[in-house]
Design an enzyme around this catalytic site. Structure first.
Site, short mmCIF file in Angstrom:
data_model
loop_
_atom_site.label_atom_id
_atom_site.label_comp_id
_atom_site.label_asym_id
_atom_site.label_seq_id
_atom_site.Cartn_x
_atom_site.Cartn_y
_atom_site.Cartn_z
N CYS A 67 0.84 -1.20 0.00
CA CYS A 67 0.00 0.00 0.00
C CYS A 67 0.88 1.26 0.00
O CYS A 67 1.74 1.42 0.86
CB CYS A 67 -0.92 0.01 1.22
N GLY A 77 -1.34 -5.83 -12.02
CA GLY A 77 -1.07 -4.51 -12.59
C GLY A 77 -1.51 -4.42 -14.04
O GLY A 77 -0.97 -5.12 -14.91
#
Ligand code: FMN
Length: 322
Positions: A103, A205
């Site tokens: 994160c 991603g």
């Protein structure tokens, strides 16, 4: 198509990413229904769990239809993370305990020294993972980024340490912390991680459809793909990717009728979980995602951003899609 994370069978290679404010029980049910083989719940704070914070405990809500499901925790202190993992191990019906090490948001990565901040200290990662693995019965996994910044792309080292510490899978988002969401995910680093460890590697991603999923799987050799933003307002993405990976079929995009029905279904599921007021507030976020690419939806988006009740929501949607 299936693979194992510890003793948990994942029946295909398509996984819903953990997304704070999104990957809650209603959304995970939709993702599973439309073809995700595994779903991740959004992160919960170790300290929030230990202090029995009401909001944190509510985030643990899950149903059996979502299984297999991974519950993610975040934190920076080994002892409190072990305590939090033990709590999940005992009290949650989830199948996997995942640790957030990716994160980038300042509140988590800088202020709390958690999330991607852990990437700066692979030995600490080893300690945290091995200590948690020692204490819990469920498989433990980690989710990382390529590294902290361009000068420290250490995903391979981190993955090897985590594997040695007993992690049962690793999800790699191919961007660094300093990249945030800019640029593109680096498939090279995911490939390098896959080559460096024996446990399953989940590539993450920029996977948004069948061709991008296939590219991720083929180029990196990873065991599964994880989809985040591509699933926002688009739970159909899992069915599209599944069909494409099976035999190259390009599934038709959902019709306006399907989009309308899904928005109402999603709202109703949120109402059941959180009540009408909060559900309507949350749909203010989801609404524009569902309407992305639909012409002349500007006014509807505006109306939905003010909607406070289910009746109003349904009326606006029906009027637009009639
Ligand atoms: C709204 C939002 C919330 C997110 N929350 C989390 C989270 O709680 N835990 C986590 O590990 N990653 C989180 N992420 C990152 C995603 O899991 C994923 O790694 C990232 O979006 C890249 O994948 P994508 O290109 O498929 O979106 C979040 C991303 C978004 C867009």
């Amino acid at each position: 198509m299936s693979f194992y994370i510890g003793n948990i069978e994942v029946k295909n290679k398509i996984i819903l990413a953990p997304m704070a404010g999104v990957s809650n029980s209603p959304f995970r049910i939709l993702a599973r229904k439309y073809g995700a083989g595994l779903v991740y719940a959004e992160m919960v704070s170790d300290k929030g769990l230990l202090h029995s914070n009401e909001k944190t405990l509510k985030l643990l809500y899950m149903t059996d239809v979502e299984k297999p499901m991974a519950q993610q925790i975040f934190g920076s202190d080994k002892d409190t993370m072990v305590e939090a993992a033990l709590y999940i191990d005992k009290h949650s019906n989830c199948d996997i305990i995942d640790i957030n090490m990716g994160c980038p948001v300042p509140k988590v990565a800088i202020k709390a020294q958690a999330g991607a901040s852990l990437l700066k200290d692979p030995d600490k990662i080893y300690d945290i993972v091995s200590e948690i693995v020692k204490h819990v019965t469920k498989p433990v996994t980690i989710k990382i980024r390529a590294g902290w910044d361009d000068n420290s792309k250490n995903a391979v080292e981190v993955a090897q340490k985590a594997e040695a510490a007993g992690a049962k899978a690793i999800a790699v988002h191919g961007r660094t912390r300093s990249q945030g969401y800019s640029g593109f995910a680096d498939l090279e680093i995911i490939k390098a991680v896959k080559e460096a460890v024996k446990i399953p590697v989940i590539g993450n991603g920029d996977v948004t459809d069948g061709p991008s999923a296939k590219r991720m799987l083929e180029y990196t050799g990873c065991d599964a793909v994880m989809i985040g933003r591509g699933a926002l307002g688009n739970p159909w993405v899992f069915r599209e990717i599944d069909a494409y990976l099976k035999d190259g079929t390009m599934v038709d995009k959902p019709s306006n009728e399907e989009i309308k029905e899904m928005m109402i279904l999603h709202l109703d599921a949120l109402i059941e979980l959180k009540g009408e007021k909060i559900a309507c507030l949350e749909m203010r976020g989801h609404g524009p995602w569902y309407l992305k690419g639909i012409a002349h939806a500007k006014e509807l988006r505006y109306k939905l951003s003010r909607t406070q009740t289910r009746d109003e929501f349904v009326e606006h949607i029906n009027e637009f899609f009639k």
